[in-house]
Design an enzyme around this catalytic site. Structure first.
Site, PDB file in Angstrom:
ATOM      1  NE  ARG A  95      -5.063   3.987  -3.528  1.00  0.00           N
ATOM      2  CZ  ARG A  95      -5.509   4.661  -2.467  1.00  0.00           C
ATOM      3  NH1 ARG A  95      -6.680   4.394  -1.950  1.00  0.00           N
ATOM      4  NH2 ARG A  95      -4.781   5.624  -1.943  1.00  0.00           N
ATOM      5  CD  GLU A 103       3.150   3.221  -0.788  1.00  0.00           C
ATOM      6  OE1 GLU A 103       3.345   2.095  -1.295  1.00  0.00           O
ATOM      7  OE2 GLU A 103       2.270   3.993  -1.189  1.00  0.00           O
ATOM      8  NE  ARG A 146      -3.826   2.410  -7.962  1.00  0.00           N
ATOM      9  CZ  ARG A 146      -3.204   2.895  -6.893  1.00  0.00           C
ATOM     10  NH1 ARG A 146      -2.574   2.085  -6.074  1.00  0.00           N
ATOM     11  NH2 ARG A 146      -3.232   4.178  -6.618  1.00  0.00           N
TER      12      ARG A 146
END
Length: 190
Positions: A95, A103, A146
């Site tokens: 990330r 998104e 992440r």
């Protein structure tokens, strides 16, 4: 005589104002923190296997390049501040620190946007299939497990590039704020 004296005072005032402005400019330039880009040996190199979305990638370590550029040890993860559970033989989800892109791959289709798709395509054009360097900050993972990292390509901070191009918003979450001032440089006008 008074008229000449008044002109001299006016000139002195202008000169003083110019000197003060010059001193303030120099002071601002001195106090502005320059961004120190990481040394090549501080980066973990690998290939961007896949761009998941505008702020998330799949990354595979290039052990040969990382070890050659690194400090020469067989295990230089300490020098690069690599998280202990980072998979040095497989793929890792990264990330990007400092940005939040719209998104584009949500399971809830209603959350996916055209802006998110454009951000994903932009990031793909920048780094997919290319060798990049990862730089970790203080916090190594997010709540979704992440890995958090800055991504460097040829001396350019990709995270900031995405933000500057208008494909994401600034999202600095302490304690990972190493380049916060660097991100805050004004975006160019479209």
């Amino acid at each position: 005589m008074k008229r000449g004296s008044y002109k001299k005072k006016k000139i002195y005032r202008y000169l003083i104002a110019i000197i003060i402005l010059a001193l303030l400019t120099v002071l601002i330039l001195i106090l502005k923190k320059p961004v120190k880009t990481p040394e090549e040996s501080d980066l973990l190199y690998g290939k961007v296997v896949y761009v998941i979305d505008g702020d998330t990638i799949k990354f595979h370590v290039d052990k040969n390049q990382s070890l050659i550029i690194g400090n020469g040890n067989d295990n230089n993860s300490e020098a690069k501040d690599i998280p202990e559970d980072f998979d040095m033989d497989g793929e890792n989800i990264i990330r990007l620190i400092g940005i939040d892109c719209p998104e584009s791959v949500s399971h809830d289709e209603s959350k996916n946007t055209e802006e998110g798709r454009l951000a994903t395509e932009y990031v793909k054009s920048l780094i997919e299939g290319k060798t990049v360097g990862l730089e970790f900050d203080i916090e190594k993972k997010d709540k979704y497990d992440r890995f958090l990292a800055y991504v460097w390509l040829d001396g350019t901070l990709v995270n900031k590039d995405i933000y500057q191009a208008g494909h994401g918003e600034l999202m600095m979450i302490p304690p990972n704020t190493k380049y916060e001032d660097y991100y805050l440089e004004p975006r160019p006008n479209p």
